[in-house]
Design an enzyme around this catalytic site. Structure first.
Site, PDB file in Angstrom:
ATOM      1  CG  ASP A 291      -8.585 -13.890  -8.867  1.00 18.57           C
ATOM      2  OD1 ASP A 291      -7.447 -13.255  -8.709  1.00 18.57           O
ATOM      3  OD2 ASP A 291      -9.119 -13.784  -9.934  1.00 18.57           O
TER       4      ASP A 291
ATOM      5  CG  ASP B 245       5.101   5.146  -4.396  1.00 13.94           C
ATOM      6  OD1 ASP B 245       4.799   4.011  -5.195  1.00 13.94           O
ATOM      7  OD2 ASP B 245       5.216   4.847  -3.330  1.00 13.94           O
TER       8      ASP B 245
ATOM      9  N   GLY C 103     -14.778 -13.908 -11.649  1.00 17.48           N
ATOM     10  CA  GLY C 103     -15.016 -13.334 -10.134  1.00 17.48           C
ATOM     11  C   GLY C 103     -13.787 -12.985  -9.366  1.00 17.48           C
TER      12      GLY C 103
ATOM     13  CD  GLU D 125       7.406   1.756  -3.355  1.00 17.32           C
ATOM     14  OE1 GLU D 125       7.705   0.649  -3.438  1.00 17.32           O
ATOM     15  OE2 GLU D 125       6.693   2.202  -4.302  1.00 17.32           O
TER      16      GLU D 125
ATOM     17  CB  SER E 112       5.563  -0.580  -5.432  1.00 18.13           C
ATOM     18  OG  SER E 112       6.016  -1.188  -4.251  1.00 18.13           O
TER      19      SER E 112
ATOM     20  CG  ASP F  26     -13.321 -11.549 -13.743  1.00 19.20           C
ATOM     21  OD1 ASP F  26     -12.387 -11.595 -12.770  1.00 19.20           O
ATOM     22  OD2 ASP F  26     -14.198 -12.323 -13.554  1.00 19.20           O
TER      23      ASP F  26
END
Ligand SMILES: *[C@@H]1O[C@H](CO)[C@@H](O)[C@H](O)[C@H]1NC(C)=O
Ligand SMILES: *[C@@H]1O[C@H](CO)[C@@H](O)[C@H](O)[C@H]1NC(C)=O
Ligand SMILES: *[C@@H]1O[C@H](CO)[C@@H](O)[C@H](O)[C@H]1NC(C)=O
Length: 564
Positions: free
Chosen positions: A544, A288, A542, A284, A480, A523
């Site tokens: 969601d 990152d 749009g 992780e 992540s 979108d």
């Protein structure tokens, strides 16, 4: 004479030590322990507990108004972020509140210390026996079945009735935060690294996502003004360490245009560290760091490593935010790829953390969180009957990032999204969400809180993302990946604003949901996030609850934010 005086003194001591009992009222109760925990038995009476007491702030509503004033495009105060002192004035409890709580503690021979910069937290250290008496509680030992970690919690506690509007809550008491885990690592990488030579997205990006793919897909620039005050913060928890050697391999293979020595600055708290042997590599943390340093070209990146000495009951989540609030210049963007299932926290803890994010947002920090990897079943795939929202994504004062996949982007099926059961829907998203709910009709009816804060807000690539870890290359999946990628885009937008002498974007959502913000996002209208034996929510035109408003279009975002 002597013995008589002694009697009097003793009596006085007894009177002081045992004050007139105040009437207590049950303050918080948990009906059941989350399935992942089991009761081991009563806590030993002598065990010392480090508890924190949250005090009611003097004007949180005032701070919320101030946050929207500085974050809403068109507002006269847009970009005029608050100073540390200005924020603390709203957050600090009144002296009447502090006095009432501390004198109650003193009556019980308990010394309290200030535990946050604004003074809204006190800390106390008392044995279990005393805590059980003071709070009419039953502190017991609970075991987390998967890890064997033990924590001392109580299923109910009380506070004096007359402190009801002064003492917000006692912590950790009824909170059962599960140690969270990161994404899976898949090796080996079979496709060669590609160099982007035109605007076209290389076809290899369909199977492996690299920084070059993101640059082509979203139009992300390959360089910046490297402005030193424009810091991108990356949170690190649970002994996830970011490796400099892996970052170097990553840059050498995938960012040949950047110096391979490009690195990050380490900040630590709670005994945090960042050891550098290959066995310390954390997937992780490596992900990152590689997708901030490797995407937000030349923007200074701080890795903030929270150690195991955190005693905040929630893996250091409270400590890191108070640590950043205590800085005179906090990072302009903060990305965090860890989270919880909302029901594991209490609404008091969730509200307090959310208010802390509000404080940092008012200071001018854009806060981004990964939305979770369990579709509608929470942070990880699990069995459920009603949908499980994640936290902090359900907090309205931050930007939650979901995941997409493919060159023609579609929703990643693990992308968590939905509706908070704790936080109500903020007005900035009400129109976007009601359009979605109308289109959704009765699908999933009764499985989620329609009036809750809806998330995620935006999304970015989250599948087959190439990283270096422990000397090997491989791919990872998860929101992540998406949060650091989106955070890097914001950091690069801030870089442009800083170069033009403008304030950082700060709390993003009022802009993102505005017509200009929405038009600057791609979108994503296909895919869904199954879970809880349903197909989850479908992505639609749009906003969601799988991909939010969509993925970044850098050029459009740049022109939409340049004039703010
Ligand atoms: C307190 O909790 C223990 C388990 O830790 C339980 O055995 C006991 O009955 C509880 N006491 C009360 C008064 O509820
Ligand atoms: C805030 O930072 C100062 C140093 O700048 C430190 O002395 C103080 O202990 C910190 N306060 C908290 C509550 O972390
Ligand atoms: C990418 O570019 C670098 C430096 O220009 C070069 O060394 C490398 O071989 C190229 N990779 C591919 C797959 O073309």
């Amino acid at each position: 004479m002597f013995s008589k005086a002694l009697v009097v003194i003793c009596f006085a001591a007894v009177a002081l030590g045992k004050p007139v009992a105040r009437s207590l009222q049950v303050h918080e109760t948990r009906e059941q322990v989350p399935a992942a925990f089991s009761l081991a038995g009563p806590a030993s009476p002598d065990t010392m507990l480090n508890l924190r007491i949250a005090l009611v702030s003097s004007d949180m509503a005032g701070l919320e108004k101030a946050l929207y004033d500085v974050s809403t495009p068109g507002s006269a105060l847009y970009g005029q972020h608050l100073s540390k002192e200005e924020v603390e004035q709203f957050v600090a409890p009144t002296s009447e509140t502090v006095d009432a709580v501390t004198s109650w503690l003193k009556e019980n021979d308990v010394e309290a210390a200030k535990a946050s910069p604004a003074g809204d937290w006190l800390s106390i250290s008392i044995p279990v026996s005393k805590a059980n008496e003071l709070f009419d509680a039953n502190f017991s030992v609970f075991t987390h079945s998967k890890t064997g970690t033990q924590s001392i919690r109580t299923l109910t506690y009380s506070i004096p009735t007359d402190l009801k509007n002064k003492l917000d809550f006692v912590h950790p008491t009824t909170v059962f935060a599960q140690p969270f885990s990161g994404p899976q690592f898949h090796t080996p990488i079979l496709t060669p690294a590609v160099n982007v030579t035109s605007d076209a997205v290389p076809s290899s990006c369909g199977s492996t996502i690299t920084p070059a793919c993101l640059q082509a897909l979203y139009g992300i620039p390959t360089t910046s003004n490297a402005i030193s005050s424009n810091v991108l913060g990356v949170s690190g928890f649970i002994d996830q360490f970011a490796q400099k050697a892996d970052l170097k391999s990553f840059l050498t293979r995938l960012r040949t245009d950047l110096p391979s020595t490009t690195t990050f600055t380490l900040q630590t708290l709670d005994g945090g560290e960042n050891p550098q042997s290959a066995s310390d590599a954390g997937i992780e943390a490596n992900l990152d760091i590689q997708y901030t340093v490797g995407v937000a070209s030349k923007v200074p990146v701080n890795f903030i490593s929270v150690g195991d000495n955190n005693q905040d009951g929630i893996n250091g989540f409270l400590d890191i935010i108070q640590f950043l609030l205590n800085e005179s210049t906090p990072p302009t963007v903060l990305t965090t790829s860890y989270g919880f299932n909302e029901p594991d926290l209490t609404s008091s803890v969730a509200n307090n953390l959310c208010n802390a994010y509000m404080q940092l947002g008012a200071r001018g920090t854009s806060i981004l969180f990964a939305s979770g990897d369990g579709g509608v079943s929470g942070s990880q795939s699990q069995s459920c009957t009603t949908f499980i929202p994640t936290f902090p994504s359900g907090c309205p004062f931050l930007t939650s990032v979901g995941a997409t996949t493919g060159i023609t982007e579609t929703a990643a099926d693990f992308s968590s999204g939905g509706f908070s059961a704790i936080f109500s829907q903020p007005s900035y998203q009400s129109s976007a969400v009601s359009t979605y709910l109308t289109a959704l009709g009765s699908t999933n009816s009764g499985k989620f809180t329609k009036t809750g804060r809806a998330f995620p807000d935006v999304s970015a690539q989250g599948e087959n993302v190439e990283i270096a870890d422990g000397g090997e290359f491989g791919t990872v999946d998860g929101t992540s990946c998406s949060s650091p990628i989106f955070a890097s885009v914001i950091a690069l937008l801030n870089d442009n604003r800083a170069a033009a002498g403008k304030a950082p974007l700060g709390f993003l959502n009022p802009f993102l949901y505005s017509a200009a913000g929405t038009a600057a996002l791609n979108d994503v209208t296909t895919g869904s996030n199954p879970g809880c034996n349903t197909n989850g929510f479908p992505a639609k035109a749009g906003w969601d609850p799988v991909t939010g408003l969509g993925t970044p279009n850098f050029a459009k975002l740049l022109s939409a934010t340049a004039n703010l």
